[in-house]
Design an enzyme around this catalytic site. Structure first.
Site, PDB file in Angstrom:
ATOM      1  CB  SER A  69      -0.904   0.047   1.216  1.00 17.25           C
ATOM      2  OG  SER A  69      -1.948  -1.115   1.338  1.00 17.25           O
TER       3      SER A  69
HETATM    4  N1  SAH Z   1      -1.209  -4.228   4.035  1.00 19.87           N
HETATM    5  C1  SAH Z   1      -0.730  -4.822   2.551  1.00 19.87           C
HETATM    6  C2  SAH Z   1      -1.381  -4.503   1.426  1.00 19.87           C
HETATM    7  C3  SAH Z   1      -1.492  -5.739   0.434  1.00 19.87           C
HETATM    8  S1  SAH Z   1      -2.561  -5.878  -0.907  1.00 19.87           S
HETATM    9  C4  SAH Z   1       0.627  -4.086   2.388  1.00 19.87           C
HETATM   10  O1  SAH Z   1       1.018  -2.954   2.928  1.00 19.87           O
HETATM   11  O2  SAH Z   1       1.543  -4.809   1.665  1.00 19.87           O
HETATM   12  C5  SAH Z   1      -3.856  -6.540  -0.086  1.00 19.87           C
HETATM   13  C6  SAH Z   1      -3.691  -7.816   0.313  1.00 19.87           C
HETATM   14  O3  SAH Z   1      -4.918  -8.528   0.525  1.00 19.87           O
HETATM   15  C7  SAH Z   1      -2.921  -8.742  -0.845  1.00 19.87           C
HETATM   16  O4  SAH Z   1      -2.161  -9.501  -0.131  1.00 19.87           O
HETATM   17  C8  SAH Z   1      -4.054  -9.954  -1.017  1.00 19.87           C
HETATM   18  O5  SAH Z   1      -3.691 -11.317  -1.042  1.00 19.87           O
HETATM   19  C9  SAH Z   1      -4.922 -10.006   0.304  1.00 19.87           C
HETATM   20  N2  SAH Z   1      -6.254 -10.442   0.270  1.00 19.87           N
HETATM   21  C10 SAH Z   1      -7.161 -10.431  -0.680  1.00 19.87           C
HETATM   22  N3  SAH Z   1      -8.246 -11.104  -0.341  1.00 19.87           N
HETATM   23  C11 SAH Z   1      -8.062 -11.490   0.909  1.00 19.87           C
HETATM   24  C12 SAH Z   1      -8.888 -12.245   1.778  1.00 19.87           C
HETATM   25  N4  SAH Z   1      -9.967 -12.776   1.433  1.00 19.87           N
HETATM   26  N5  SAH Z   1      -8.223 -12.882   2.842  1.00 19.87           N
HETATM   27  C13 SAH Z   1      -7.004 -12.398   3.212  1.00 19.87           C
HETATM   28  N6  SAH Z   1      -6.086 -11.545   2.398  1.00 19.87           N
HETATM   29  C14 SAH Z   1      -6.900 -11.023   1.340  1.00 19.87           C
END
Ligand code: SAH
Length: 213
Positions: free
Chosen positions: A64
């Site tokens: 993010s």
């Molecule tokens: N907080 C993270 C953001 C990553 S993007 C950072 O700063 O790097 C969002 C993440 O949510 C991705 O890794 C994706 O695989 C995860 N995601 C999507 N759907 C999900 C679900 N149902 N349960 C858990 N994680 C999920």
């Protein structure tokens, strides 16, 4: 990976930028000043670690944008005593910021590759979430509920009911809601059945996906 005076300097610049964009919470700004975002980035993108942008990580996901991490963290109104659940561990960057702000952080990721990669990184960096779970965050973590705060870091077409049900009374859920674009939304549980809903700015997240086989 080492922190350097150069990276520390870039983080101070980033803090100034976040303040100019309206982030006010001192604890949030301090957490961002302390967490070495470059450790959570793909090595080929190190030079961009303190740019205020999202970047690709493994499994077609993104780390993010710092502003988004700060914005969501600020909306959570965290207190060190809080028990917090994060949906979407991804790179682990937001998790690391949350760990500075609350003593008990639980986090869920549904992409196995990312889960494993980030688990290794947490160990290397000595970061200890209370639990780092491989699973579907749509369902929350019923075994560990209730939570004081829940943060979703992927765009949800609609708010998952189990997450609302896993809040304590007075607890808050911060979640970007929408398909192409998402409205940052904060739910506060005001009684067993009633929630207060507040809407904030527009953001773009990778999608929250349910039940991947
Ligand atoms: N907080 C993270 C953001 C990553 S993007 C950072 O700063 O790097 C969002 C993440 O949510 C991705 O890794 C994706 O695989 C995860 N995601 C999507 N759907 C999900 C679900 N149902 N349960 C858990 N994680 C999920």
């Amino acid at each position: 990976m080492n922190d350097t005076t150069k990276f520390q300097g870039l983080r101070r610049q980033l803090i100034k930028l976040l303040i100019s964009k309206g982030i006010k919470n001192e604890s949030v700004l301090n957490a961002i000043k302390e967490v070495p975002r470059h450790c959570f980035m793909d090595p080929s993108l190190l030079d961009f670690a303190y740019e205020d942008n999202a970047y690709p990580i493994a499994a077609d996901q993104t780390i993010s944008q710092p502003y988004t991490v700060a914005y969501q963290s600020q909306l959570l109104e965290l207190d060190l005593s809080h028990k917090v659940l994060e949906i979407g561990t991804g790179s682990g960057y937001q998790t690391a910021v949350l760990i500075k702000l609350a003593n008990q952080v639980y986090t869920i990721e549904r992409q196995l590759l990312l889960f494993k990669k980030t688990q290794r990184l947490f160990t290397e960096l000595g970061l200890r979430p209370k639990k780092h779970v491989f699973g579907d965050g749509y369902k929350g973590l019923p075994d560990q509920a209730p939570f004081d705060r829940i943060i979703v870091t992927a765009g949800a077409p609609e708010v998952p009911k189990p997450l609302l049900n896993q809040l304590v009374i007075g607890g808050k859920l911060v979640i970007p809601v929408g398909k192409k674009e998402q409205i940052m939304t904060r739910y506060t549980r005001i009684s067993d059945r009633n929630f207060n809903k507040e809407k904030f700015g527009l953001f773009r997240f990778v999608p929250l996906l349910e039940n991947k086989k």
